[in-house]
Design an enzyme around this catalytic site. Structure first.
Site, PDB file in Angstrom:
ATOM      1  N   THR A 112       0.814  -1.217   0.000  1.00 33.17           N
ATOM      2  CA  THR A 112       0.000   0.000   0.000  1.00 33.17           C
ATOM      3  C   THR A 112       0.852   1.274   0.000  1.00 33.17           C
ATOM      4  O   THR A 112       1.858   1.368   0.700  1.00 33.17           O
ATOM      5  CB  THR A 112      -0.930  -0.011   1.238  1.00 33.17           C
ATOM      6  OG1 THR A 112      -1.652  -1.240   1.238  1.00 33.17           O
ATOM      7  CG2 THR A 112      -1.907   1.147   1.216  1.00 33.17           C
ATOM      8  N   GLU A 113       0.402   2.245  -0.795  1.00 35.46           N
ATOM      9  CA  GLU A 113       1.037   3.573  -0.813  1.00 35.46           C
ATOM     10  C   GLU A 113      -0.054   4.617  -0.607  1.00 35.46           C
ATOM     11  O   GLU A 113      -1.250   4.302  -0.734  1.00 35.46           O
ATOM     12  CB  GLU A 113       1.733   3.807  -2.162  1.00 35.46           C
ATOM     13  CG  GLU A 113       2.845   2.816  -2.399  1.00 35.46           C
ATOM     14  CD  GLU A 113       3.616   3.078  -3.695  1.00 35.46           C
ATOM     15  OE1 GLU A 113       3.389   4.126  -4.341  1.00 35.46           O
ATOM     16  OE2 GLU A 113       4.438   2.223  -4.031  1.00 35.46           O
ATOM     17  N   GLN A 153     -24.200  -3.844  23.093  1.00 41.24           N
ATOM     18  CA  GLN A 153     -25.607  -3.571  23.379  1.00 41.24           C
ATOM     19  C   GLN A 153     -26.098  -4.402  24.567  1.00 41.24           C
ATOM     20  O   GLN A 153     -26.787  -3.891  25.453  1.00 41.24           O
ATOM     21  CB  GLN A 153     -26.444  -3.885  22.114  1.00 41.24           C
ATOM     22  CG  GLN A 153     -27.839  -3.309  22.132  1.00 41.24           C
ATOM     23  CD  GLN A 153     -27.843  -1.782  22.066  1.00 41.24           C
ATOM     24  OE1 GLN A 153     -26.866  -1.171  21.652  1.00 41.24           O
ATOM     25  NE2 GLN A 153     -28.918  -1.182  22.525  1.00 41.24           N
ATOM     26  N   GLU A 180      -6.300  -5.742   3.661  1.00 43.43           N
ATOM     27  CA  GLU A 180      -6.207  -6.857   2.692  1.00 43.43           C
ATOM     28  C   GLU A 180      -7.398  -6.877   1.735  1.00 43.43           C
ATOM     29  O   GLU A 180      -7.906  -7.937   1.377  1.00 43.43           O
ATOM     30  CB  GLU A 180      -6.029  -8.192   3.417  1.00 43.43           C
ATOM     31  CG  GLU A 180      -4.765  -8.159   4.259  1.00 43.43           C
ATOM     32  CD  GLU A 180      -4.209  -9.508   4.615  1.00 43.43           C
ATOM     33  OE1 GLU A 180      -4.387 -10.447   3.844  1.00 43.43           O
ATOM     34  OE2 GLU A 180      -3.582  -9.595   5.678  1.00 43.43           O
ATOM     35  N   GLU A 190     -15.781  -3.710  -0.069  1.00 42.74           N
ATOM     36  CA  GLU A 190     -16.210  -3.394  -1.438  1.00 42.74           C
ATOM     37  C   GLU A 190     -15.337  -4.161  -2.427  1.00 42.74           C
ATOM     38  O   GLU A 190     -15.839  -4.727  -3.409  1.00 42.74           O
ATOM     39  CB  GLU A 190     -16.109  -1.877  -1.689  1.00 42.74           C
ATOM     40  CG  GLU A 190     -17.118  -1.012  -0.917  1.00 42.74           C
ATOM     41  CD  GLU A 190     -16.763  -0.827   0.569  1.00 42.74           C
ATOM     42  OE1 GLU A 190     -15.638  -1.192   0.981  1.00 42.74           O
ATOM     43  OE2 GLU A 190     -17.616  -0.325   1.318  1.00 42.74           O
TER      44      GLU A 190
HETATM   45  C1  LIG Z   1      -3.979  -1.230  10.496  1.00 38.47           C
HETATM   46  C2  LIG Z   1      -3.680  -1.441   9.041  1.00 38.47           C
HETATM   47  C3  LIG Z   1      -2.746  -2.392   8.661  1.00 38.47           C
HETATM   48  C4  LIG Z   1      -2.417  -2.568   7.311  1.00 38.47           C
HETATM   49  N1  LIG Z   1      -1.390  -3.435   6.950  1.00 38.47           N
HETATM   50  C5  LIG Z   1      -0.940  -3.446   5.666  1.00 38.47           C
HETATM   51  C6  LIG Z   1       0.241  -4.190   5.314  1.00 38.47           C
HETATM   52  O1  LIG Z   1       0.839  -4.879   6.151  1.00 38.47           O
HETATM   53  N2  LIG Z   1       0.684  -4.112   4.043  1.00 38.47           N
HETATM   54  C7  LIG Z   1       0.054  -3.369   3.086  1.00 38.47           C
HETATM   55  O2  LIG Z   1       0.521  -3.342   1.952  1.00 38.47           O
HETATM   56  N3  LIG Z   1      -1.084  -2.665   3.383  1.00 38.47           N
HETATM   57  C8  LIG Z   1      -1.585  -2.677   4.652  1.00 38.47           C
HETATM   58  N4  LIG Z   1      -2.717  -1.946   4.979  1.00 38.47           N
HETATM   59  C9  LIG Z   1      -3.388  -1.179   3.939  1.00 38.47           C
HETATM   60  C10 LIG Z   1      -4.763  -1.693   3.563  1.00 38.47           C
HETATM   61  O3  LIG Z   1      -4.663  -2.898   2.848  1.00 38.47           O
HETATM   62  C11 LIG Z   1      -5.485  -0.576   2.794  1.00 38.47           C
HETATM   63  O4  LIG Z   1      -5.797   0.431   3.733  1.00 38.47           O
HETATM   64  C12 LIG Z   1      -6.728  -1.048   2.090  1.00 38.47           C
HETATM   65  O5  LIG Z   1      -6.411  -1.912   1.032  1.00 38.47           O
HETATM   66  C13 LIG Z   1      -7.583   0.113   1.538  1.00 38.47           C
HETATM   67  O6  LIG Z   1      -6.833   1.051   0.855  1.00 38.47           O
HETATM   68  P1  LIG Z   1      -7.002   2.610   1.218  1.00 38.47           P
HETATM   69  O7  LIG Z   1      -6.833   2.733   2.693  1.00 38.47           O
HETATM   70  O8  LIG Z   1      -6.085   3.401   0.365  1.00 38.47           O
HETATM   71  O9  LIG Z   1      -8.494   2.956   0.849  1.00 38.47           O
HETATM   72  P2  LIG Z   1      -9.074   3.384  -0.591  1.00 38.47           P
HETATM   73  O10 LIG Z   1      -8.620   2.429  -1.616  1.00 38.47           O
HETATM   74  O11 LIG Z   1      -8.811   4.826  -0.797  1.00 38.47           O
HETATM   75  O12 LIG Z   1     -10.625   3.165  -0.362  1.00 38.47           O
HETATM   76  C14 LIG Z   1     -11.482   4.118   0.266  1.00 38.47           C
HETATM   77  C15 LIG Z   1     -12.917   3.635   0.112  1.00 38.47           C
HETATM   78  O13 LIG Z   1     -13.268   3.595  -1.276  1.00 38.47           O
HETATM   79  C16 LIG Z   1     -13.720   2.298  -1.623  1.00 38.47           C
HETATM   80  N5  LIG Z   1     -13.327   1.985  -3.001  1.00 38.47           N
HETATM   81  C17 LIG Z   1     -12.095   2.069  -3.561  1.00 38.47           C
HETATM   82  N6  LIG Z   1     -12.127   1.669  -4.830  1.00 38.47           N
HETATM   83  C18 LIG Z   1     -13.414   1.327  -5.101  1.00 38.47           C
HETATM   84  C19 LIG Z   1     -14.086   0.819  -6.249  1.00 38.47           C
HETATM   85  N7  LIG Z   1     -13.441   0.572  -7.390  1.00 38.47           N
HETATM   86  N8  LIG Z   1     -15.407   0.581  -6.158  1.00 38.47           N
HETATM   87  C20 LIG Z   1     -16.084   0.806  -5.016  1.00 38.47           C
HETATM   88  N9  LIG Z   1     -15.493   1.273  -3.885  1.00 38.47           N
HETATM   89  C21 LIG Z   1     -14.171   1.526  -3.929  1.00 38.47           C
HETATM   90  C22 LIG Z   1     -13.057   1.366  -0.627  1.00 38.47           C
HETATM   91  O14 LIG Z   1     -13.759   0.140  -0.520  1.00 38.47           O
HETATM   92  C23 LIG Z   1     -13.127   2.200   0.632  1.00 38.47           C
HETATM   93  O15 LIG Z   1     -14.389   2.092   1.229  1.00 38.47           O
HETATM   94  C24 LIG Z   1      -3.079  -1.807   6.319  1.00 38.47           C
HETATM   95  C25 LIG Z   1      -4.062  -0.879   6.706  1.00 38.47           C
HETATM   96  C26 LIG Z   1      -4.347  -0.675   8.033  1.00 38.47           C
HETATM   97  C27 LIG Z   1      -5.368   0.381   8.402  1.00 38.47           C
END
Ligand SMILES: Cc1cc2nc3c(=O)[nH]c(=O)nc-3n(C[C@H](O)[C@H](O)[C@H](O)COP(=O)(O)OP(=O)(O)OC[C@H]3O[C@@H](n4cnc5c(N)ncnc54)[C@H](O)[C@@H]3O)c2cc1C
Length: 380
Positions: free
Chosen positions: A127-128, A337, A364, A368
């Site tokens: 993730t970035e 609750q 992961e 959605e």
């Molecule tokens: C505590 C924690 C631990 C993590 N550990 C890791 C790790 O070890 N390694 C790693 O690589 N990542 C890790 N992550 C990252 C995690 O996998 C991402 O946060 C996740 O995949 C969502 O990406 P985002 O946060 O950028 O949300 P976004 O992709 O910006 O999504 C925001 C919202 O938009 C929705 N959305 C996005 N695209 C669409 C679409 N095409 N259609 C409909 N809805 C959509 C999403 O479902 C979400 O509700 C971690 C995150 C957290 C919070």
């Protein structure tokens, strides 16, 4: 032949980890949630118990067990402390698994073995800030320079990296006909130009380690390429399929913990001269909670079983992750609750379950994204 019984080995692992979770992991969970202290001591003991490389080959110091056993351990640890559960799940399924699946013999001996022995935690950097659900939008680059890659960019939300000696990250290694070529590269965390920051203030999973990574011209030899050049994105998708079983198992563990507390409390708390459990509405809530947990666990075990049989399991992994994480939130909310105002207080622990469970609908692949994966796999 359809058989829902655990094997003798799986039962043995379950008994051992259950006792460990109750006696060693659970007692400090509230305190760790408050202080955000990483469970180092717990993991020292899990290493001694041979749990850190559980599903990997004994040749690399692993336990040679199956994915169902991994799911059982993840569920039991998460039942006691979800921060411990996510640390373990990410260690195995995001840190160890890609090395096991795509590493050369030499890479496995060098990088997987210390993960199996617990000398290093496993982590995975995909993730970035601008590439979350759309993980192919990665902007980190790895430029070839002689026998090396020179990597620049950053990663966000990476689990376990402060405690990892190395981790695989994705980076752009080229451009094939205008299409980004993404590769996975193993990077030692002590490499020059590599900074790991542990500054997030999270909603839950407070004792787990979530980091930001900055790579500023980090030089690693080309032999650190994991799998084949340009195949990094596909490799990470395969890795995530396995990881989703871990998230499903975590969700079942949290939901079980919330249910156990709600059931116990409902038998103790009296209002209107009766215990809460004597009110039919409470009984029905508990019946629904128990049913959903049972269904979620069955789905997690089915996905794990398919993986162990070497059969396709992507759809089932997404289904178990999606269903288990959503019912974990529901069950945790109902548990609060049933506790009434006390459920809102930290001392009763159920509020922690809800805060911890929320991540499982996000990490992961969000709910959605899971629905998009399932829709594709059922032929929509
Ligand atoms: C505590 C924690 C631990 C993590 N550990 C890791 C790790 O070890 N390694 C790693 O690589 N990542 C890790 N992550 C990252 C995690 O996998 C991402 O946060 C996740 O995949 C969502 O990406 P985002 O946060 O950028 O949300 P976004 O992709 O910006 O999504 C925001 C919202 O938009 C929705 N959305 C996005 N695209 C669409 C679409 N095409 N259609 C409909 N809805 C959509 C999403 O479902 C979400 O509700 C971690 C995150 C957290 C919070």
């Amino acid at each position: 032949m359809l058989n829902f019984d655990l094997t003798e080995e799986q039962q043995m692992i379950k008994k051992m980890i259950r006792e460990f979770a109750d006696e060693v992991v659970a007692p400090g969970a509230i305190e760790r949630d408050r202080t955000k202290k990483f469970p180092v001591e717990v993991f020292k003991q899990l290493s001694e118990m041979g749990m850190m490389g559980l599903p990997f080959s004994e040749e690399y110091g692993g336990g040679g067990a199956d994915t169902i056993s991994f799911a059982i351990v993840t569920e039991e640890l998460s039942r006691a402390c979800a921060s411990t559960g996510i640390t373990y799940s990410a260690h195995i399924s995001l840190g160890g698994a890609p090395l096991n699946l795509f590493g050369t013999e030499e890479q496995k001996h060098t990088y997987l073995t210390p993960i199996c022995t617990g000398e290093s935690f496993g982590a995975f950097g995909l993730t970035e800030s601008n590439a979350g659900s759309d993980a192919g939008g990665t902007q980190t680059t790895a430029k070839e320079d002689g026998d090396d890659y020179v990597i620049s960019g950053s990663k966000v939300f990476i689990t376990n990296a402060s405690y990892a000696k190395h981790l695989a990250i994705t980076a752009i290694t080229g451009n094939e006909g205008g299409k980004k070529e993404i590769s996975a590269i193993i990077v030692p965390t002590n490499a020059e130009g590599f900074t790991v920051m542990d500054n997030y203030e999270k909603m839950g999973l407070n004792a787990s380690n979530t980091t930001e990574l900055v790579l500023d011209n980090v030089r690693v030899p080309k032999e650190n390429l994991l799998g084949t050049q340009g195949n990094g994105f596909r490799q990470f998708l395969v890795t995530l399929d396995g990881g989703r079983i871990g998230i499903g198992a975590m969700a079942v563990g949290i939901a079980q913990a919330a249910f156990d507390r709600a059931l116990r409390y409902s038998k103790e708390r009296k209002q209107f001269g009766k215990t809460l459990s004597e009110f039919q509405i409470t009984q029905f809530k508990l019946a629904d909670m128990a049913m959903k947990i049972e269904l979620a666990r069955t789905m997690v075990h089915k996905a794990a079983w398919l993986k162990d049989q070497g059969r396709p399991f992507s759809k089932e992994a997404s289904m178990c992750k999606l269903y288990a994480s959503e019912i974990a939130m529901e069950v945790a909310s109902e548990a609060i609750q049933i506790h009434g105002g006390y459920g809102y207080m930290k001392e009763y622990e159920v509020e922690r379950y809800m805060r911890d469970a929320k991540l499982l609908e996000i990490g992961e692949g969000t709910s959605e994204v899971q629905r998009m994966v399932i829709a594709r796999l059922i032929g929509c």
